[in-house]
Design an enzyme around this catalytic site. Structure first.
Site, PDB file in Angstrom:
ATOM      1  NE  ARG A  27      33.777 -14.530  12.877  1.00  0.00           N
ATOM      2  CZ  ARG A  27      32.590 -15.136  12.835  1.00  0.00           C
ATOM      3  NH1 ARG A  27      31.498 -14.485  13.127  1.00  0.00           N
ATOM      4  NH2 ARG A  27      32.503 -16.396  12.474  1.00  0.00           N
ATOM      5  NE  ARG A  31      27.244 -10.149  11.312  1.00  0.00           N
ATOM      6  CZ  ARG A  31      26.671 -11.318  11.530  1.00  0.00           C
ATOM      7  NH1 ARG A  31      25.549 -11.640  10.909  1.00  0.00           N
ATOM      8  NH2 ARG A  31      27.192 -12.179  12.374  1.00  0.00           N
ATOM      9  NE  ARG A  40      26.832  -7.652   5.226  1.00  0.00           N
ATOM     10  CZ  ARG A  40      26.047  -8.157   6.174  1.00  0.00           C
ATOM     11  NH1 ARG A  40      26.359  -9.311   6.723  1.00  0.00           N
ATOM     12  NH2 ARG A  40      24.990  -7.499   6.591  1.00  0.00           N
ATOM     13  CG  ASP A  78      34.063 -18.030   7.229  1.00  0.00           C
ATOM     14  OD1 ASP A  78      33.655 -17.217   8.072  1.00  0.00           O
ATOM     15  OD2 ASP A  78      33.766 -19.241   7.257  1.00  0.00           O
ATOM     16  CE1 TYR A 155      29.534 -23.980  10.696  1.00  0.00           C
ATOM     17  CE2 TYR A 155      31.706 -24.590  11.508  1.00  0.00           C
ATOM     18  CZ  TYR A 155      30.564 -23.821  11.607  1.00  0.00           C
ATOM     19  OH  TYR A 155      30.434 -22.914  12.621  1.00  0.00           O
TER      20      TYR A 155
HETATM   21  O1  CP3 Z   1      38.374 -12.348  13.161  1.00  0.00           O
HETATM   22  C1  CP3 Z   1      38.266 -11.677  12.113  1.00  0.00           C
HETATM   23  O2  CP3 Z   1      37.983 -10.460  12.099  1.00  0.00           O
HETATM   24  C2  CP3 Z   1      38.624 -12.350  10.797  1.00  0.00           C
HETATM   25  C3  CP3 Z   1      37.554 -12.882  10.048  1.00  0.00           C
HETATM   26  C4  CP3 Z   1      36.854 -14.175  10.422  1.00  0.00           C
HETATM   27  C5  CP3 Z   1      35.537 -14.430   9.990  1.00  0.00           C
HETATM   28  N1  CP3 Z   1      35.220 -15.714  10.296  1.00  0.00           N
HETATM   29  C6  CP3 Z   1      34.679 -13.461   9.297  1.00  0.00           C
HETATM   30  C7  CP3 Z   1      33.225 -13.690   9.265  1.00  0.00           C
HETATM   31  C8  CP3 Z   1      37.310 -15.329  11.070  1.00  0.00           C
HETATM   32  C9  CP3 Z   1      38.633 -15.586  11.775  1.00  0.00           C
HETATM   33  C10 CP3 Z   1      36.258 -16.302  10.972  1.00  0.00           C
HETATM   34  C11 CP3 Z   1      36.373 -17.681  11.477  1.00  0.00           C
HETATM   35  C12 CP3 Z   1      35.174 -18.532  11.537  1.00  0.00           C
HETATM   36  N2  CP3 Z   1      34.166 -18.652  10.619  1.00  0.00           N
HETATM   37  C13 CP3 Z   1      34.936 -19.482  12.540  1.00  0.00           C
HETATM   38  C14 CP3 Z   1      35.858 -19.775  13.684  1.00  0.00           C
HETATM   39  C15 CP3 Z   1      35.810 -18.728  14.720  1.00  0.00           C
HETATM   40  C16 CP3 Z   1      34.624 -18.800  15.604  1.00  0.00           C
HETATM   41  O3  CP3 Z   1      33.870 -17.826  15.627  1.00  0.00           O
HETATM   42  O4  CP3 Z   1      34.496 -19.810  16.298  1.00  0.00           O
HETATM   43  C17 CP3 Z   1      33.726 -20.137  12.251  1.00  0.00           C
HETATM   44  C18 CP3 Z   1      33.048 -21.211  13.077  1.00  0.00           C
HETATM   45  C19 CP3 Z   1      33.255 -19.617  11.029  1.00  0.00           C
HETATM   46  C20 CP3 Z   1      32.056 -20.035  10.253  1.00  0.00           C
HETATM   47  C21 CP3 Z   1      31.118 -18.926  10.069  1.00  0.00           C
HETATM   48  N3  CP3 Z   1      31.339 -17.843   9.261  1.00  0.00           N
HETATM   49  C22 CP3 Z   1      29.847 -18.753  10.671  1.00  0.00           C
HETATM   50  C23 CP3 Z   1      29.205 -19.735  11.646  1.00  0.00           C
HETATM   51  C24 CP3 Z   1      29.317 -17.552  10.184  1.00  0.00           C
HETATM   52  C25 CP3 Z   1      27.975 -16.982  10.444  1.00  0.00           C
HETATM   53  C26 CP3 Z   1      27.918 -16.476  11.838  1.00  0.00           C
HETATM   54  C27 CP3 Z   1      27.524 -15.043  11.877  1.00  0.00           C
HETATM   55  O5  CP3 Z   1      28.151 -14.307  12.648  1.00  0.00           O
HETATM   56  O6  CP3 Z   1      26.608 -14.675  11.130  1.00  0.00           O
HETATM   57  C28 CP3 Z   1      30.285 -16.963   9.336  1.00  0.00           C
HETATM   58  C29 CP3 Z   1      30.189 -15.669   8.646  1.00  0.00           C
HETATM   59  C30 CP3 Z   1      31.222 -14.643   8.974  1.00  0.00           C
HETATM   60  N4  CP3 Z   1      32.560 -14.868   9.009  1.00  0.00           N
HETATM   61  C31 CP3 Z   1      30.983 -13.255   9.224  1.00  0.00           C
HETATM   62  C32 CP3 Z   1      32.237 -12.656   9.387  1.00  0.00           C
HETATM   63  C33 CP3 Z   1      32.530 -11.195   9.606  1.00  0.00           C
HETATM   64  C34 CP3 Z   1      29.621 -12.586   9.227  1.00  0.00           C
HETATM   65  C35 CP3 Z   1      29.206 -12.462   7.810  1.00  0.00           C
HETATM   66  C36 CP3 Z   1      28.371 -11.247   7.554  1.00  0.00           C
HETATM   67  O7  CP3 Z   1      28.941 -10.175   7.287  1.00  0.00           O
HETATM   68  O8  CP3 Z   1      27.146 -11.382   7.609  1.00  0.00           O
END
Ligand code: CP3
Length: 355
Positions: A27, A31, A40, A78, A155
């Site tokens: 990640r 944010r 964003r 994602d 999911y």
């Molecule tokens: O690592 C990176 O920088 C690459 C981008 C990346 C994102 N999601 C961006 C993201 C990667 C590799 C993921 C994978 C992901 N997404 C996983 C597996 C990794 C882990 O954390 O276990 C999972 C379970 C998801 C599903 C997902 N996407 C969730 C549960 C959420 C909301 C959680 C939160 O932090 O709010 C997301 C959204 C998400 N994916 C964000 C980002 C940067 C936040 C979105 C925002 O900008 O509000």
């Protein structure tokens, strides 16, 4: 294609000698970075960042521009792009995480799910990969990724995030054939999706099994690891004259490292609950290891972060085969200065462990 200027991440995954331990952060585009929040806001929302290759490229590059120590870039996207491409209608409720318009509940729902074509249905991801590769111009390798079938299934069946995976686990025990059909469709989709990313320019791939650790030992083997093994066996392992390493990351999978190491991948991701030195002894020479600092350490002051980095490096010990990372994603509340202190500490303190 331009030659890689920094390939220590790929070398460490293949246990080839390196000068210092390579590092990236799960990640890393997110944010906690004010520049990410600005992009964003400009794009409108998170999915618009993912679906527009120029925006996806912009935010992928942000952590690399801020931190010259980063040894890899990760595609900005994602794991939930796949259920969205299967017709579930992904959306994000502000502050509530991911949601789906359609939920998968019955065998009939699962039978009706299409298997997406990566070029046609997820072309925006393939375009993001090739755009980022061009922009990187050989600076560091680009990591592609997907969710594991089990993690994606949670999911799709729950309709979003979950604490206990009640519906998915009920299906697992009451209607295992239905869940197996879903996992099989997902394994086929993930395989062609990752191969599409590799052909578009991803130089390593990671499978995120974020919720595999919620399963019993037996259920993990049957409903998560078996499908990751199947995916790994179907992946393109060499492209542009170089090996394309595969990383498997099961969060909370520390009890099962020996069997995960047998799944055919090049490296295992570790969360912070296992000692990396003991993990190294357990997996032997089979795989490299990636991890595993508790992401909450980044809330502490830079001297404390540095001490923890030193402890993990000493636990792994001498030699290649370690990619430093956090044990899970960096959180939005982290001070970007602390992330910088972390990355600098990895390079500064690790030289002594390499010849
Ligand atoms: O690592 C990176 O920088 C690459 C981008 C990346 C994102 N999601 C961006 C993201 C990667 C590799 C993921 C994978 C992901 N997404 C996983 C597996 C990794 C882990 O954390 O276990 C999972 C379970 C998801 C599903 C997902 N996407 C969730 C549960 C959420 C909301 C959680 C939160 O932090 O709010 C997301 C959204 C998400 N994916 C964000 C980002 C940067 C936040 C979105 C925002 O900008 O509000």
């Amino acid at each position: 294609m331009t030659a890689l200027k920094n390939d220590r991440f790929l070398r460490a995954l293949l246990k080839q000698p390196v000068d210092v331990t390579p590092v990236w952060m799960m990640r890393q585009a997110g944010r906690y970075l004010p520049e990410y929040r600005a992009s964003r806001a400009k794009a409108g929302d998170f999915m618009s960042l993912c679906m527009n290759p120029a925006f996806a490229c912009e935010v992928t590059m942000q952590p690399l521009d801020r931190y010259p120590q980063l040894d890899a870039a990760i595609l900005f996207s994602d794991i939930l792009t796949i259920p969205d491409a299967m017709g579930q209608g992904l959306y994000f409720e502000s502050g509530e995480g991911p949601r789906f318009k359609k939920v998968v509940s019955t065998l009939a729902d699962i039978e009706a799910l299409p298997i997406p074509d990566p070029q046609k249905d997820l072309g925006y991801v393939m375009d993001a990969v090739s755009t980022i590769r061009r922009e990187l111009n050989g600076r560091v390798p680009l990591i592609g990724f997907a969710g594991s079938p089990w993690t994606l299934a949670t999911y799709m069946v729950e309709g979003g995030s979950s604490k206990d995976y009640r519906k998915t686990k009920t299906m697992l025990y009451d209607n295992p054939q239905a869940l197996h059909l879903l996992l099989d469709k997902l394994a086929q989709t993930v395989t062609s999706y990752l191969n599409g990313q590799i052909m578009a320019g991803a130089q390593a791939v990671q499978i995120f099994d974020s919720w595999g650790g919620s399963l019993s030992a037996a259920a993990y083997q049957e409903f998560s690891l078996a499908y990751m093994r199947k995916i790994v066996s179907g992946l393109i392992r060499e492209h542009e004259g170089r090996k394309v390493p595969v990383i498997l990351f099961t969060k909370n999978g520390g009890l099962w490292l020996e069997s995960i190491a047998d799944a055919g991948a090049d490296a295992l991701g570790l969360d912070w609950t296992c000692d990396i030195g003991s993990a190294r002894e357990r997996v032997g020479s089979k795989v490299a290891l990636q991890g595993n600092m508790d992401p909450t350490v980044l809330y502490a002051k830079p001297e404390a972060i540095r001490a923890e980095v030193g402890r993990i490096l000493a636990s792994y010990g001498k030699g290649s085969g370690h990619v430093f990372n956090l044990g899970h994603g960096i959180t939005p509340e982290v001070d970007p200065e602390h992330a910088g202190a972390f990355l600098r500490a990895v390079h500064e303190l690790s030289a002594q462990y390499h010849e």
